[in-house]
Enzyme design. Structure first.
Site, PDB file in Angstrom:
ATOM      1  N   GLN A  19       0.754  -0.816   0.290  1.00 37.53           N
ATOM      2  CA  GLN A  19       0.478   0.181  -0.012  1.00 37.53           C
ATOM      3  C   GLN A  19       0.563   1.253   0.438  1.00 37.53           C
ATOM      4  OE1 GLN A  19      -2.626  -1.855   3.298  1.00 37.53           O
ATOM      5  NE2 GLN A  19      -3.925  -0.456   1.926  1.00 37.53           N
ATOM      6  N   HIS A 114       0.836  -9.235   4.056  1.00 43.85           N
ATOM      7  CA  HIS A 114      -0.517  -8.635   4.540  1.00 43.85           C
ATOM      8  C   HIS A 114      -1.030  -7.993   3.571  1.00 43.85           C
ATOM      9  CE1 HIS A 114      -2.021  -4.640   6.684  1.00 43.85           C
ATOM     10  NE2 HIS A 114      -2.561  -4.700   5.341  1.00 43.85           N
ATOM     11  N   ASN A 159      -1.108 -10.683   8.837  1.00 43.09           N
ATOM     12  CA  ASN A 159      -2.041  -9.773   8.775  1.00 43.09           C
ATOM     13  C   ASN A 159      -4.111 -10.258   8.572  1.00 43.09           C
ATOM     14  OD1 ASN A 159      -2.978  -6.474   8.871  1.00 43.09           O
ATOM     15  ND2 ASN A 159      -4.092  -7.271   7.177  1.00 43.09           N
ATOM     16  N   GLU A 160      -5.191 -10.122   9.140  1.00 46.78           N
ATOM     17  CA  GLU A 160      -6.904 -10.183   9.098  1.00 46.78           C
ATOM     18  C   GLU A 160      -6.731 -11.855   8.151  1.00 46.78           C
ATOM     19  OE1 GLU A 160      -8.050  -6.491   6.787  1.00 46.78           O
ATOM     20  OE2 GLU A 160      -7.925  -5.706   9.093  1.00 46.78           O
TER      21      GLU A 160
HETATM   22  C1  BGC Z   1      -6.632  -3.948   5.893  1.00 47.50           C
HETATM   23  C2  BGC Z   1      -5.813  -2.436   5.437  1.00 47.50           C
HETATM   24  C3  BGC Z   1      -6.569  -2.071   4.544  1.00 47.50           C
HETATM   25  C4  BGC Z   1      -7.874  -1.024   5.586  1.00 47.50           C
HETATM   26  C5  BGC Z   1      -8.913  -0.834   5.238  1.00 47.50           C
HETATM   27  C6  BGC Z   1      -7.683  -3.565   6.704  1.00 47.50           C
HETATM   28  O1  BGC Z   1      -8.602  -4.365   6.703  1.00 47.50           O
HETATM   29  O2  BGC Z   1      -5.382  -4.710   6.627  1.00 47.50           O
HETATM   30  O3  BGC Z   1      -4.482  -3.404   4.622  1.00 47.50           O
HETATM   31  O4  BGC Z   1      -6.302  -0.918   3.975  1.00 47.50           O
HETATM   32  O5  BGC Z   1      -7.927  -2.553   6.296  1.00 47.50           O
HETATM   33  O6  BGC Z   1     -10.209  -0.485   4.695  1.00 47.50           O
END
Ligand code: BGC
Length: 409
Positions: A19, A114, A159-160
């Site tokens: 990003q 991520h 990440n998530e």
């Molecule tokens: C993610 C980010 C994303 C943010 C806003 C999260 O789900 O980890 O990469 O930019 O939310 O959408």
């Protein structure tokens, strides 16, 4: 005056490699942005905010803004561009980035995955390949050994873990673009396993590296509370997106040292729609993502995560808005929830705002602006510090939520 947040609380902001860095062209996302005449994204990531080259200035700026922690990710597709071949120059680059984070007084939170994958890993089936988790753990171990525990006080293993399964395997809006419930469930479980394998890989490197997974804990609600199919859908999504991961963390074994909580909004599910996501109700406050502002959901997320029994860090929470006063209001309402949770005894030890800088918001491109530091895309990606960043510095300095809205000076 009493503080809302204790001394030693970690304050910072989050980003991810794809990003912000720019030219991440060995990753599955780069291809995804370009195939089908760009139909999957609003615009391609391109040079992003060129942080690959500008990281020294960026880290210095965050240090000046008072942050004492910073979350970023290292890019797997740069570090292991071909299976088993690790790129020394890319490791040197990240060593430099992390040294710069440390030199500016911030503790790094380093995410090892991520959303973006190396081409070779996605080409062999991504998270659905039989040995996906093993390959990932090998990479994570290499990150630990080559960057060293001194640069890795906190590692976010995944990440998530639910979001790539959801967006990439069920809704088809992230790579690999599939729409298959069975694949969603398989990828979701693979990513829970990837967390455990990454914890083990880091333990082999050093017990000083504190690991945690970063869960997105969305507040799911039935759009029509009296409709049984909406209620069932909301229950299913809670089970898959939240319950499965929390159960896994509670099941015991070595699940790391802390839990990352990421929270943005509430999602109302309407079983008549495809995808079954209802718009926020008339009159609700929303963001540039179209998400409803719902601070109460953050408390639920913290309460749920606390059942694991490990310290909590809020590793993402934030708002895309073109109105920085709305950002300050969002910070205030959400940080009050965090302060209350701490007062009620929850072990929350840090907060990282998403995001430090405006950046590439995946399929939505550059339009949703999350940054406390805005990026002027018409002026050579100039960094512009917004009033919210100054307000945030005041809360860091005083530990008090009301400092956010105190007059400057
Ligand atoms: C993610 C980010 C994303 C943010 C806003 C999260 O789900 O980890 O990469 O930019 O939310 O959408």
């Amino acid at each position: 005056m009493t503080r809302d947040f204790p001394e030693g609380f970690l304050w910072g902001a989050s980003t991810s490699a794809h990003q912000v860095e720019g030219n991440n062209d060995n990753s599955d996302w780069w291809d995804w942005e370009l195939v089908d005449d760009g139909a999957h994204v609003h615009e391609p990531s391109g040079i992003a905010i060129d942080q690959w080259n500008r990281y020294r200035d960026d880290m210095a700026l965050l240090g000046v803004l008072g942050h004492n922690a910073h979350r970023l990710s290292v890019e797997w597709s740069r570090l292991e561009p071909e299976p088993g071949r690790f790129d020394a120059a890319a490791f040197d680059h990240y060593a430099g980035v992390l040294d710069s984070v440390l030199a500016n007084g911030m503790k790094p939170f380093v995410t090892t995955y991520h959303f973006t994958l190396p081409h070779w890993f996605s080409a062999r089936g991504g998270w659905l390949a039989d040995d996906a988790v093993e390959r990932y753990a090998t990479f994570v171990g290499e990150v630990g050994r080559r960057l060293g525990a001194g640069r890795l006080p906190f590692v976010c293993t995944v990440n998530e873990p639910q979001i790539v399964p959801l967006e990439g395997y069920m809704l088809g809006v992230f790579p690999p673009g599939h729409e298959d419930l069975g694949e969603f469930q398989a990828a979701n479980r693979a990513l829970a396993a990837a967390h455990r394998a990454a914890v083990a890989a880091m333990r082999d490197v050093s017990s000083d590296i504190r690991t945690g997974t970063c869960l997105q804990l969305i507040a799911f609600e039935p759009a029509r509370p009296d409709d049984e199919s909406d209620r069932e859908l909301a229950a299913m999504m809670r089970r898959e997106m939240t319950g499965m991961h929390l159960d896994d963390l509670r099941a015991g074994g070595d699940v790391g040292d802390w839990v990352g909580v990421q929270y943005y909004s509430k999602t109302r599910l309407d079983s008549r729609l495809q995808p079954p996501i209802a718009l926020p109700p008339e009159g609700a406050e929303t963001t540039l993502m179209g998400w409803e502002v719902f601070p109460e959901g953050l408390r639920q997320a913290l309460d749920d995560a606390a059942t694991v029994g490990l310290p909590l860090y809020i590793t993402e929470n934030g708002i895309a808005t073109s109105d920085d006063t709305q950002r300050i209001r969002y910070l205030e309402s959400h940080l009050r929830v965090v302060a209350d949770a701490i007062r009620d005894g929850l072990d929350v030890r840090g907060y990282m705002y998403w995001s430090a800088f405006d950046n590439f918001e995946w399929a939505r491109g550059y339009a949703p602006t999350f940054g406390m530091v805005a990026i002027d895309r018409d002026d050579d990606l100039a960094r512009r510090v917004l009033p919210s960043a100054e307000a945030y510095r005041r809360i860091i300095e005083t530990g008090r939520v009301d400092a956010l809205t105190a007059p400057a000076g």
